[in-house]
Design a protein around this motif. Structure first.
Motif, mmCIF file in Angstrom:
data_model
loop_
_atom_site.group_PDB
_atom_site.id
_atom_site.type_symbol
_atom_site.label_atom_id
_atom_site.label_comp_id
_atom_site.label_asym_id
_atom_site.label_seq_id
_atom_site.Cartn_x
_atom_site.Cartn_y
_atom_site.Cartn_z
ATOM 1 N N ALA A 79 42.423 31.470 38.525
ATOM 2 C CA ALA A 79 41.165 30.745 38.719
ATOM 3 C C ALA A 79 41.107 29.506 37.835
ATOM 4 C CB ALA A 79 39.975 31.650 38.432
ATOM 5 N N ILE A 80 41.508 29.640 36.573
ATOM 6 C CA ILE A 80 41.464 28.503 35.648
ATOM 7 C C ILE A 80 42.403 27.400 36.117
ATOM 8 C CG2 ILE A 80 42.021 27.754 33.300
ATOM 9 C CD1 ILE A 80 41.032 30.488 32.325
ATOM 10 N N ALA A 81 43.557 27.789 36.640
ATOM 11 C CA ALA A 81 44.516 26.794 37.134
ATOM 12 C C ALA A 81 43.938 25.971 38.284
ATOM 13 C CB ALA A 81 45.795 27.481 37.578
ATOM 14 N N ASN A 82 42.941 26.545 38.972
ATOM 15 C CA ASN A 82 42.336 25.867 40.113
ATOM 16 C C ASN A 82 40.993 25.220 39.779
ATOM 17 O OD1 ASN A 82 44.374 26.439 42.076
ATOM 18 N ND2 ASN A 82 43.641 28.552 42.146
ATOM 19 N N PHE A 83 40.605 25.230 38.500
ATOM 20 C CA PHE A 83 39.354 24.557 38.111
ATOM 21 C C PHE A 83 39.441 23.072 38.467
ATOM 22 C CE2 PHE A 83 37.614 27.406 34.419
ATOM 23 C CZ PHE A 83 37.346 28.405 35.330
ATOM 24 N N ASN A 84 38.348 22.566 38.987
ATOM 25 C CA ASN A 84 38.252 21.144 39.298
ATOM 26 C C ASN A 84 37.659 20.435 38.081
ATOM 27 O OD1 ASN A 84 38.155 18.680 40.586
ATOM 28 N ND2 ASN A 84 36.277 19.160 41.727
ATOM 29 N N ALA B 161 44.879 49.514 30.835
ATOM 30 C CA ALA B 161 45.687 48.313 30.627
ATOM 31 C C ALA B 161 46.055 47.666 31.954
ATOM 32 C CB ALA B 161 46.948 48.679 29.840
ATOM 33 N N GLU B 162 46.301 48.470 32.982
ATOM 34 C CA GLU B 162 46.635 47.909 34.296
ATOM 35 C C GLU B 162 45.473 47.094 34.856
ATOM 36 O OE1 GLU B 162 47.233 49.424 38.864
ATOM 37 O OE2 GLU B 162 48.213 50.610 37.302
ATOM 38 N N GLU B 163 44.262 47.619 34.731
ATOM 39 C CA GLU B 163 43.086 46.885 35.215
ATOM 40 C C GLU B 163 42.943 45.548 34.494
ATOM 41 O OE1 GLU B 163 39.509 49.608 35.711
ATOM 42 O OE2 GLU B 163 40.977 50.947 34.813
ATOM 43 N N LEU B 164 43.120 45.573 33.186
ATOM 44 C CA LEU B 164 42.988 44.346 32.405
ATOM 45 C C LEU B 164 44.079 43.344 32.767
ATOM 46 C CD1 LEU B 164 42.037 45.844 28.934
ATOM 47 C CD2 LEU B 164 40.575 44.453 30.417
ATOM 48 N N ALA B 165 45.280 43.832 33.051
ATOM 49 C CA ALA B 165 46.363 42.930 33.439
ATOM 50 C C ALA B 165 46.057 42.267 34.776
ATOM 51 C CB ALA B 165 47.683 43.697 33.508
ATOM 52 N N LEU B 166 45.526 43.024 35.720
ATOM 53 C CA LEU B 166 45.159 42.457 37.022
ATOM 54 C C LEU B 166 44.028 41.442 36.874
ATOM 55 C CD1 LEU B 166 45.301 45.769 39.064
ATOM 56 C CD2 LEU B 166 46.742 43.758 39.478
ATOM 57 N N ALA B 167 43.052 41.770 36.041
ATOM 58 C CA ALA B 167 41.946 40.845 35.808
ATOM 59 C C ALA B 167 42.431 39.580 35.111
ATOM 60 C CB ALA B 167 40.854 41.528 34.989
ATOM 61 N N ALA B 168 43.335 39.735 34.147
ATOM 62 C CA ALA B 168 43.863 38.571 33.425
ATOM 63 C C ALA B 168 44.603 37.631 34.367
ATOM 64 C CB ALA B 168 44.786 39.034 32.303
ATOM 65 N N GLU B 169 45.318 38.196 35.328
ATOM 66 C CA GLU B 169 46.034 37.364 36.303
ATOM 67 C C GLU B 169 45.051 36.587 37.175
ATOM 68 O OE1 GLU B 169 49.176 35.486 37.822
ATOM 69 O OE2 GLU B 169 49.269 36.945 36.185
ATOM 70 N N MET B 170 43.954 37.243 37.578
ATOM 71 C CA MET B 170 42.936 36.545 38.354
ATOM 72 C C MET B 170 42.324 35.400 37.552
ATOM 73 S SD MET B 170 39.328 37.850 40.025
ATOM 74 C CE MET B 170 38.444 37.629 38.486
ATOM 75 N N ALA C 111 25.454 39.347 43.584
ATOM 76 C CA ALA C 111 24.922 39.508 44.943
ATOM 77 C C ALA C 111 23.514 38.944 45.082
ATOM 78 C CB ALA C 111 24.922 40.986 45.332
ATOM 79 N N SER C 112 22.723 39.020 44.017
ATOM 80 C CA SER C 112 21.330 38.550 44.097
ATOM 81 C C SER C 112 21.168 37.095 43.659
ATOM 82 C CB SER C 112 20.412 39.453 43.264
ATOM 83 O OG SER C 112 20.820 39.485 41.908
ATOM 84 N N HIS C 113 22.235 36.506 43.116
ATOM 85 C CA HIS C 113 22.227 35.090 42.737
ATOM 86 C C HIS C 113 23.487 34.449 43.320
ATOM 87 C CE1 HIS C 113 19.595 37.017 39.791
ATOM 88 N NE2 HIS C 113 19.060 35.841 39.552
ATOM 89 N N PRO C 114 23.585 34.428 44.648
ATOM 90 C CA PRO C 114 24.837 34.009 45.283
ATOM 91 C C PRO C 114 25.187 32.549 45.021
ATOM 92 C CG PRO C 114 23.088 34.248 46.916
ATOM 93 C CD PRO C 114 22.552 34.801 45.631
ATOM 94 N N ALA C 115 26.457 32.338 44.722
ATOM 95 C CA ALA C 115 27.018 31.006 44.483
ATOM 96 C C ALA C 115 28.531 31.195 44.449
ATOM 97 C CB ALA C 115 26.519 30.427 43.157
ATOM 98 N N ARG C 116 29.258 30.119 44.278
ATOM 99 C CA ARG C 116 30.711 30.234 44.069
ATOM 100 C C ARG C 116 30.948 30.415 42.571
ATOM 101 N NH1 ARG C 116 35.744 30.624 42.955
ATOM 102 N NH2 ARG C 116 37.317 30.040 44.515
ATOM 103 N N TYR C 117 31.413 31.603 42.190
ATOM 104 C CA TYR C 117 31.738 31.887 40.796
ATOM 105 C C TYR C 117 33.259 31.835 40.607
ATOM 106 C CZ TYR C 117 26.932 33.567 40.434
ATOM 107 O OH TYR C 117 25.555 33.642 40.454
ATOM 108 N N ALA C 118 33.682 31.678 39.365
ATOM 109 C CA ALA C 118 35.120 31.685 39.085
ATOM 110 C C ALA C 118 35.716 33.050 39.372
ATOM 111 C CB ALA C 118 35.375 31.293 37.632
ATOM 112 N N GLY C 119 34.936 34.097 39.170
ATOM 113 C CA GLY C 119 35.425 35.432 39.452
ATOM 114 C C GLY C 119 34.451 36.509 39.009
ATOM 115 N N LEU C 120 34.509 37.647 39.690
ATOM 116 C CA LEU C 120 33.731 38.836 39.344
ATOM 117 C C LEU C 120 34.710 39.952 39.047
ATOM 118 C CD1 LEU C 120 31.077 40.586 39.281
ATOM 119 C CD2 LEU C 120 31.445 40.952 41.741
ATOM 120 N N MET C 121 34.510 40.639 37.919
ATOM 121 C CA MET C 121 35.371 41.751 37.529
ATOM 122 C C MET C 121 34.500 42.956 37.213
ATOM 123 S SD MET C 121 37.620 39.423 34.936
ATOM 124 C CE MET C 121 36.090 38.620 34.486
#
Length: 218
Positions: free
Chosen positions: A212-217, A199-208, A120-130
């Motif tokens: 995200a990696i699939a969409n890396f330019n 484990a559910e949280e980690l699975a959701l984060a892993a999917e994100m 929030a204090s260093h705004p930019a486009r990041y790959a993801g926040l978890m």
């Protein structure tokens, strides 16, 4: 240790691809009393061999001394020092040719709050926040808004309710702030869940992370 900048020389534990060869970076921040090695255990659930995982070690095992709901000045100079430490890792990644849009940031508990505050204090486009149980810093009922554009940064915010350290309303308030800054935020409330990462949280984060990696330019 410099008392005005306690985290300046904090060691950084690395896992995965060397920074010079990685296509992206994941910065993981441990909780109060934890360690870089502790938080890197999450990296095994969020693993991609093309990522460089970086986990800084907080001085005295805490990023700031008081609750994240305490007046901000009571957490200085440690808080500003912690934010500078993360920024130094972002700079290091940039020097290796990795822009912010290929950098994930996440953490648990105090590390989750610090992750949220940094983005929030260093705004930019990041790959993801978890954020595994955390939120923006500042006393309840005060203005925690930030200015800037997060440009569609995906963010996952997980928390139990009730949690002994993180009130669910602060997670919701933090999500509102991040959305107003342009982040794509999804919150997950777990009634009665203890102060852990599931484990559910980690699975959701892993999917994100995978998406995200699939969409890396590249």
């Amino acid at each position: 240790m410099n008392s005005l900048d306690p985290h300046a020389k904090a060691s950084v534990v690395q896992f995965g691809a060397p920074l010079s060869e990685a296509i992206g970076v994941m910065i993981l921040l441990h909780g109060r009393g934890g360690s870089a090695q502790d938080i890197l255990s999450l990296a095994r659930s969020l693993y991609d061999p093309r990522l460089c995982y970086l986990a800084p070690q907080a001085a005295n095992h805490l990023w700031y001394p008081n609750s994240f709901l305490a007046p901000r000045e009571t957490n200085e100079p440690d808080l500003s020092s912690a934010l500078r430490k993360i920024n130094s890792l972002i700079t290091e990644a940039a020097e290796a040719g990795i822009p912010t849009e290929r950098i994930f940031i996440g953490g648990f508990s105090q590390g989750a709050s610090l992750s949220t505050e940094f983005v929030a204090s260093h705004p930019a486009r990041y790959a993801g926040l978890m954020t595994f149980t955390g939120g923006l810093l500042g006393p309840l009922g005060t203005d925690i808004s930030h200015e800037g554009d997060l440009a569609g940064t995906p963010a996952l915010m997980f928390c139990g309710d009730p949690d002994p350290y993180i009130p669910w309303p602060r997670v919701e308030e933090s999500a509102v702030v991040l959305r107003a800054m342009g982040a794509d935020v999804t919150t997950y409330r777990y009634p009665g869940r203890p102060h852990i990462v599931t484990a559910e949280e980690l699975a959701l984060a892993a999917e994100m992370v995978k998406t995200a990696i699939a969409n890396f330019n590249l």
